[in-house]
Every structure is written in C-alpha cells, then in structure tokens.
Design a protein around this motif. Structure first.
Motif, PDB file in Angstrom:
ATOM      1  N   THR A  28       0.805  -1.219   0.000  1.00 37.68           N
ATOM      2  CA  THR A  28       0.000   0.000   0.000  1.00 37.68           C
ATOM      3  C   THR A  28       0.836   1.265   0.000  1.00 37.68           C
ATOM      4  OG1 THR A  28      -0.161  -0.022   2.403  1.00 37.68           O
ATOM      5  CG2 THR A  28      -1.926  -1.119   1.174  1.00 37.68           C
ATOM      6  N   LEU A  29       2.164   1.151   0.187  1.00 35.16           N
ATOM      7  CA  LEU A  29       3.015   2.331   0.167  1.00 35.16           C
ATOM      8  C   LEU A  29       3.100   2.890  -1.247  1.00 35.16           C
ATOM      9  CD1 LEU A  29       5.980   1.219   2.453  1.00 35.16           C
ATOM     10  CD2 LEU A  29       4.218   2.901   2.963  1.00 35.16           C
ATOM     11  N   PRO A  30       3.282   4.212  -1.410  1.00 37.05           N
ATOM     12  CA  PRO A  30       3.424   4.771  -2.753  1.00 37.05           C
ATOM     13  C   PRO A  30       4.690   4.254  -3.420  1.00 37.05           C
ATOM     14  CG  PRO A  30       3.918   6.422  -1.095  1.00 37.05           C
ATOM     15  CD  PRO A  30       3.385   5.223  -0.374  1.00 37.05           C
ATOM     16  N   ALA A  31       4.656   4.214  -4.738  1.00 41.07           N
ATOM     17  CA  ALA A  31       5.809   3.706  -5.490  1.00 41.07           C
ATOM     18  C   ALA A  31       6.984   4.656  -5.330  1.00 41.07           C
ATOM     19  CB  ALA A  31       5.446   3.568  -6.954  1.00 41.07           C
ATOM     20  N   ALA A  32       8.154   4.111  -5.123  1.00 41.99           N
ATOM     21  CA  ALA A  32       9.354   4.933  -4.977  1.00 41.99           C
ATOM     22  C   ALA A  32       9.763   5.503  -6.324  1.00 41.99           C
ATOM     23  CB  ALA A  32      10.485   4.090  -4.393  1.00 41.99           C
ATOM     24  N   ALA A  33      10.437   6.656  -6.291  1.00 41.81           N
ATOM     25  CA  ALA A  33      10.817   7.343  -7.518  1.00 41.81           C
ATOM     26  C   ALA A  33      12.094   6.798  -8.124  1.00 41.81           C
ATOM     27  CB  ALA A  33      10.976   8.840  -7.226  1.00 41.81           C
ATOM     28  N   ASP A  34      12.806   5.890  -7.437  1.00 46.18           N
ATOM     29  CA  ASP A  34      14.113   5.492  -7.921  1.00 46.18           C
ATOM     30  C   ASP A  34      14.061   4.659  -9.191  1.00 46.18           C
ATOM     31  OD1 ASP A  34      14.825   2.773  -5.567  1.00 46.18           O
ATOM     32  OD2 ASP A  34      13.093   3.227  -6.787  1.00 46.18           O
ATOM     33  N   SER A  64       7.037  12.364  -9.589  1.00 44.80           N
ATOM     34  CA  SER A  64       6.545  12.335  -8.208  1.00 44.80           C
ATOM     35  C   SER A  64       7.067  13.506  -7.381  1.00 44.80           C
ATOM     36  CB  SER A  64       6.932  11.014  -7.537  1.00 44.80           C
ATOM     37  OG  SER A  64       8.338  10.876  -7.492  1.00 44.80           O
ATOM     38  N   LEU A  65       8.122  14.184  -7.857  1.00 41.91           N
ATOM     39  CA  LEU A  65       8.679  15.327  -7.130  1.00 41.91           C
ATOM     40  C   LEU A  65       8.217  16.672  -7.688  1.00 41.91           C
ATOM     41  CD1 LEU A  65      12.383  14.138  -6.671  1.00 41.91           C
ATOM     42  CD2 LEU A  65      10.425  13.747  -5.191  1.00 41.91           C
ATOM     43  N   HIS A  66       7.483  16.687  -8.805  1.00 42.08           N
ATOM     44  CA  HIS A  66       7.073  17.946  -9.431  1.00 42.08           C
ATOM     45  C   HIS A  66       6.186  18.787  -8.522  1.00 42.08           C
ATOM     46  CE1 HIS A  66       7.891  16.716 -13.885  1.00 42.08           C
ATOM     47  NE2 HIS A  66       8.930  16.553 -13.106  1.00 42.08           N
ATOM     48  N   GLU A  67       5.229  18.162  -7.852  1.00 43.14           N
ATOM     49  CA  GLU A  67       4.314  18.924  -7.001  1.00 43.14           C
ATOM     50  C   GLU A  67       5.065  19.616  -5.869  1.00 43.14           C
ATOM     51  OE1 GLU A  67       0.381  18.260  -4.190  1.00 43.14           O
ATOM     52  OE2 GLU A  67       1.024  16.664  -5.530  1.00 43.14           O
ATOM     53  N   SER A  68       5.987  18.912  -5.248  1.00 36.66           N
ATOM     54  CA  SER A  68       6.771  19.519  -4.164  1.00 36.66           C
ATOM     55  C   SER A  68       7.651  20.645  -4.696  1.00 36.66           C
ATOM     56  CB  SER A  68       7.634  18.467  -3.487  1.00 36.66           C
ATOM     57  OG  SER A  68       6.822  17.484  -2.901  1.00 36.66           O
ATOM     58  N   LEU A  69       8.243  20.439  -5.876  1.00 35.93           N
ATOM     59  CA  LEU A  69       9.092  21.476  -6.479  1.00 35.93           C
ATOM     60  C   LEU A  69       8.284  22.735  -6.754  1.00 35.93           C
ATOM     61  CD1 LEU A  69      11.780  22.374  -7.828  1.00 35.93           C
ATOM     62  CD2 LEU A  69      10.928  21.342  -9.932  1.00 35.93           C
ATOM     63  N   HIS A  70       7.083  22.580  -7.312  1.00 42.84           N
ATOM     64  CA  HIS A  70       6.262  23.749  -7.647  1.00 42.84           C
ATOM     65  C   HIS A  70       5.644  24.410  -6.416  1.00 42.84           C
ATOM     66  CE1 HIS A  70       6.225  21.870 -11.777  1.00 42.84           C
ATOM     67  NE2 HIS A  70       6.741  23.071 -11.949  1.00 42.84           N
ATOM     68  N   VAL A 162      30.143   5.955 -11.218  1.00 41.90           N
ATOM     69  CA  VAL A 162      29.277   7.125 -11.035  1.00 41.90           C
ATOM     70  C   VAL A 162      27.939   6.656 -10.470  1.00 41.90           C
ATOM     71  CG1 VAL A 162      28.127   9.061 -12.171  1.00 41.90           C
ATOM     72  CG2 VAL A 162      30.358   8.313 -12.972  1.00 41.90           C
ATOM     73  N   ARG A 163      27.434   7.434  -9.531  1.00 45.81           N
ATOM     74  CA  ARG A 163      26.107   7.205  -8.948  1.00 45.81           C
ATOM     75  C   ARG A 163      25.456   8.561  -8.752  1.00 45.81           C
ATOM     76  NH1 ARG A 163      23.928   7.305  -3.902  1.00 45.81           N
ATOM     77  NH2 ARG A 163      25.849   7.657  -2.771  1.00 45.81           N
ATOM     78  N   ALA A 164      24.127   8.605  -8.835  1.00 44.09           N
ATOM     79  CA  ALA A 164      23.408   9.866  -8.643  1.00 44.09           C
ATOM     80  C   ALA A 164      22.219   9.644  -7.726  1.00 44.09           C
ATOM     81  CB  ALA A 164      22.941  10.422  -9.981  1.00 44.09           C
ATOM     82  N   ASP A 165      21.839  10.714  -7.028  1.00 45.12           N
ATOM     83  CA  ASP A 165      20.608  10.668  -6.252  1.00 45.12           C
ATOM     84  C   ASP A 165      19.895  12.005  -6.358  1.00 45.12           C
ATOM     85  OD1 ASP A 165      21.257  12.347  -3.715  1.00 45.12           O
ATOM     86  OD2 ASP A 165      22.907  10.917  -3.791  1.00 45.12           O
ATOM     87  N   VAL A 166      18.582  11.941  -6.299  1.00 47.22           N
ATOM     88  CA  VAL A 166      17.709  13.118  -6.372  1.00 47.22           C
ATOM     89  C   VAL A 166      16.849  13.095  -5.125  1.00 47.22           C
ATOM     90  CG1 VAL A 166      15.892  14.254  -7.688  1.00 47.22           C
ATOM     91  CG2 VAL A 166      17.668  12.992  -8.889  1.00 47.22           C
ATOM     92  N   SER A 167      16.745  14.247  -4.449  1.00 52.34           N
ATOM     93  CA  SER A 167      15.976  14.260  -3.202  1.00 52.34           C
ATOM     94  C   SER A 167      15.376  15.633  -2.950  1.00 52.34           C
ATOM     95  CB  SER A 167      16.872  13.865  -2.028  1.00 52.34           C
ATOM     96  OG  SER A 167      17.955  14.752  -1.926  1.00 52.34           O
ATOM     97  N   ALA A 179       9.137   6.717   0.873  1.00 52.61           N
ATOM     98  CA  ALA A 179       8.037   7.679   0.785  1.00 52.61           C
ATOM     99  C   ALA A 179       7.929   8.315  -0.594  1.00 52.61           C
ATOM    100  CB  ALA A 179       8.215   8.761   1.842  1.00 52.61           C
ATOM    101  N   GLY A 180       8.918   8.122  -1.460  1.00 58.45           N
ATOM    102  CA  GLY A 180       8.885   8.716  -2.791  1.00 58.45           C
ATOM    103  C   GLY A 180       9.474  10.110  -2.858  1.00 58.45           C
ATOM    104  N   ASP A 181      10.131  10.567  -1.777  1.00 58.36           N
ATOM    105  CA  ASP A 181      10.732  11.903  -1.749  1.00 58.36           C
ATOM    106  C   ASP A 181      12.178  11.908  -2.205  1.00 58.36           C
ATOM    107  OD1 ASP A 181       8.366  12.882  -0.794  1.00 58.36           O
ATOM    108  OD2 ASP A 181       8.975  12.865   1.304  1.00 58.36           O
ATOM    109  N   ALA A 182      12.729  10.751  -2.548  1.00 60.20           N
ATOM    110  CA  ALA A 182      14.114  10.665  -3.008  1.00 60.20           C
ATOM    111  C   ALA A 182      14.238   9.470  -3.946  1.00 60.20           C
ATOM    112  CB  ALA A 182      15.074  10.506  -1.823  1.00 60.20           C
TER     113      ALA A 182
END
Length: 199
Positions: A28-34, A64-70, A162-167, A179-182
């Motif tokens: 039931t948890l939201p899908a992660a953005a990774d 999934s991060l667009h709403e928080s960004l805006h 190389v590795r990257a992360d978005v948060s 939680a889908g925030d990173a």
C-alpha cells in the motif's frame, strides 16, 4: 463462548499472520521514484593533463517530485564520481572522489526555475522558465580535472564509477526513498582504462 486455542497453536499462527500484514502494508506504500532515474552516456577521457568524466542523468526530476518542487521545496541532484585503480589479485584502491551537488528551485512569483551549484563545481546559477530546460541543465555533468594524469601509474588499469541521487531538500535516506521523496541510481562503471588508452 468459543474455546481458546491451545498456546502452541496460537504461537504457530502469529508468524504467518504477521508476515501477511507486513506484505499488505508494503504493497500500500506509494511507489518509490528510484525506478524512474538512471545514468546514461558515461564517458571517460584521458588526455595529456587530466581525467575528465561526462555523464547524463535521465529523468533527473521524477514526476513524483514535481508537485513539491512547484510548491517551493528545493530539489537536490547529487552526483558521486570515483576514480578507482583496478587490481586483479588484491583490493582495489580508490584514487579520487568528487561529489557534485546541484539545487533546483522554483520561484512561484516569477515562475522561473533556478539551477545552482552547491558543491564540487564552480558554476553560475542558471535561470529558465522551462522545466525541461532546467532538468537538462541539472542532469548534464562534466567533471574536468578529476585527477591529474601525472599521478597515475602508466602500468596500472583504472576505471570510473558514477552514482546519482535526487531528493527533496537534500535528504536522501531509505525512509525518504520509500516515501517517494528521493531516488537513487545504482553505480555505473566504465570499462578499464590505462593512461595510454581512452574510452
């Protein structure tokens, strides 16, 4: 009144019931953005003076991060670039590390996106009104002078990881990823290189 089950039978039922409840909660948890970001076009250049790495992060800002960004929450894009000395029979040695961090913010009043470098590179802030252009600027990375060629042994083999992360807000933890925030990519490795050969 129904009779209670004997104690050993109750103990046997607790384990499977608990496992079913845990699986139900995880589903039931939201899908992660990774799953939406990945590293592409890793290129390593060895010239006469230094090692240069070029990479592109696809899907740099997941939907999934667009709403928080805006709504005004800053989004951080962080690249981890490592140069390693390969060893066939012994432990490999990390020669150099560079962490490049960029911040993408949205100004609600002017409706502009701003990409600013926070660490690892000297770069002027970039302003645009287009989200796609802001994503392109935040996701294209060129790390020049990762290590001077004079510090590398011509007889040894090297590779770059190389590795990257978005948060959101720069917080990249397992709780934020669930939680889908990173989001985080796995390590991507180049082929083996020598000082005399480039990829």
């Amino acid at each position: 009144m129904a009779p209670l089950l004997p104690l050993p039978v109750r103990q046997l039922l607790i384990g499977p019931i608990t496992a079913v409840l845990v699986v139900a909660c995880l589903l039931t948890l939201p899908a992660a953005a990774d799953a939406e970001i990945r590293i592409s076009n890793l290129s390593v250049f060895l010239n006469d003076l230094d090692v240069t790495v070029q990479v592109v992060l696809l899907g740099a800002i997941p939907p999934s991060l667009h709403e928080s960004l805006h709504s005004g929450v800053a989004t951080h894009v962080r690249f981890h670039v490592e140069l390693w000395q390969y060893s066939r029979f012994w432990v490999e040695r990390r020669v150099q590390v560079r962490v490049v961090e960029r911040q993408l913010t949205y100004n609600v009043l002017t409706k502009e996106y701003k990409v600013a470098s926070l660490a690892g590179e000297p770069r002027e802030p970039y302003l645009t009104k287009n989200l796609r252009e802001a994503q392109r600027v935040a996701s294209d990375l060129r790390v020049s002078r990762l290590a001077p060629v004079s510090s590398l042994d011509a007889q040894e083999l090297y590779y770059v990881r190389v590795r990257a992360d978005v948060s959101l807000g720069g917080v990249n933890s397992w709780v934020a990823r669930i939680a889908g925030d990173a989001a985080e990519t796995p390590w991507v490795q180049s082929s083996l290189l020598t000082v005399n050969r480039s990829q």
